[in-house]
Design a protein around this motif. Sequence first.
Motif, short mmCIF file in Angstrom:
data_model
loop_
_atom_site.label_atom_id
_atom_site.label_comp_id
_atom_site.label_asym_id
_atom_site.label_seq_id
_atom_site.Cartn_x
_atom_site.Cartn_y
_atom_site.Cartn_z
N UNK A 256 0.81 -1.22 0.00
CA UNK A 256 0.00 0.00 0.00
C UNK A 256 0.84 1.26 0.00
N UNK A 257 1.95 1.23 0.74
CA UNK A 257 2.83 2.40 0.75
C UNK A 257 3.49 2.63 -0.60
N UNK A 258 3.92 1.55 -1.25
CA UNK A 258 4.53 1.68 -2.59
C UNK A 258 3.50 2.19 -3.59
N UNK A 259 2.28 1.72 -3.46
CA UNK A 259 1.23 2.16 -4.39
C UNK A 259 0.93 3.65 -4.20
N UNK A 260 0.83 4.10 -2.96
CA UNK A 260 0.58 5.52 -2.71
C UNK A 260 1.75 6.40 -3.16
N UNK A 261 2.95 5.90 -2.97
CA UNK A 261 4.12 6.64 -3.43
C UNK A 261 4.14 6.79 -4.95
N UNK A 262 3.78 5.72 -5.65
CA UNK A 262 3.73 5.77 -7.11
C UNK A 262 2.66 6.75 -7.58
N UNK A 263 1.52 6.77 -6.91
CA UNK A 263 0.45 7.69 -7.31
C UNK A 263 0.84 9.14 -7.02
N UNK A 264 1.60 9.38 -5.98
CA UNK A 264 2.04 10.75 -5.70
C UNK A 264 3.07 11.23 -6.73
#
Length: 395
Positions: free
Chosen positions: A40-48
């Motif tokens: 989830x953290x990697x996904x949010x980082x990619x979206x940012x």
Amino acid sequence: MRSTTLLALLALVLLYLVSGALVFRALEQPYEQQAQRELGEVREKFLRLHPCVSDQDVGLFIKEVADALGGGANPDINSTSHSNYSVWDLGSAFFFSGTIITTIGYGNAALRTDAGRLFCIFYALVGIPLFGILLAGVGDRLGSSLRRGIGHIEAIFLKWHVPPELVRVLSAVLFLLVGCLLFVLTPTFVFCYVEGWSKLEAIYFVVVTLTTVGFGDYVAGASPNQNSAAYQPLVWFWILLGLAYFASVLTTIGNWLRAVSRRTRAEMGGFTAQAASWTGTVTARVTQRGGPMAPPPPEKERPLLPPPPCSARPASRPASPAPPEKAQPPSPPTTSALDYPSENLAFIDESSDTQSERGCALPRAPRGRRRAPNPARKAERPRGPGRPRDKGVSV
């Protein structure tokens, strides 16, 4: 197998499963939750970093990547690199076919076409019994070879005057040690050197493979760095010999358990026979001494007289037949205690059983504890000329 034994075994297996589930959940669930948080953290980082990409596109991309990895794709290889690595080259396909007939099924490579799945159904139905026959033959030959070699060692121990019981234990330990050295420890060090695994990972792969569990998280030869076409076929032959050895060990353990069970039944049968003999001896001695617990005399030693008709028989005790030359009237019913309860009660039981079979309903004497004779009542009881004596002899 008896129903009680089967139910007890089922309860034991269920208890074992529940305990394993609790342990695995306690060990693995925190790691799963941590991995989910990291994703989830990697996904949010990619979206940012890429605000033009929507959340749905990222989820679809992750799902496609997971499916590709399940089909055998390697994320370290891109479309521009020229690599000869393939899950379906000849060596890897041979290894995959071997995992089907050995029922291991690692799962690192799976069939994606309908034609391949249909062929796999018939291939497994024919290959699994065929491999079972081969495994039995190889296990028998391998076990015989190992036992023959250990037999020479047993002969040496016997020459040294070692007790036979200790020699049997040493031979069993040697059989296990030699098999573990050849099929567990040696492959562990080989996989550590070739695959670059740790010792725990290597022995984990060995045990998971030889027990035919085959999770697929570690598979020999699945790394793209492994370019030898003969490596995975050699691993399959090691699997064949290892499974044959474990089959031989399980067969030996089964034969030993059957021998122990047979010996236990024989000992229990001898114990039961001795107990029955002891009981018969005690009963015979009590009978000879005329004790209170003596059983009635046998049928062949006690003369049985034909029972009288129902109308002429008293209610509480049998009537004696009169001599031919002199007819005696039937004795009146009496409720006094019997003078010879052991003998008379046995005769009453047999006579009443015989009469009940003929359809004559007669009251039976109670089968309770023997009452002591009353001397006063016995003295008051008149004995006229028409009253028979207690032993059935008329006066």
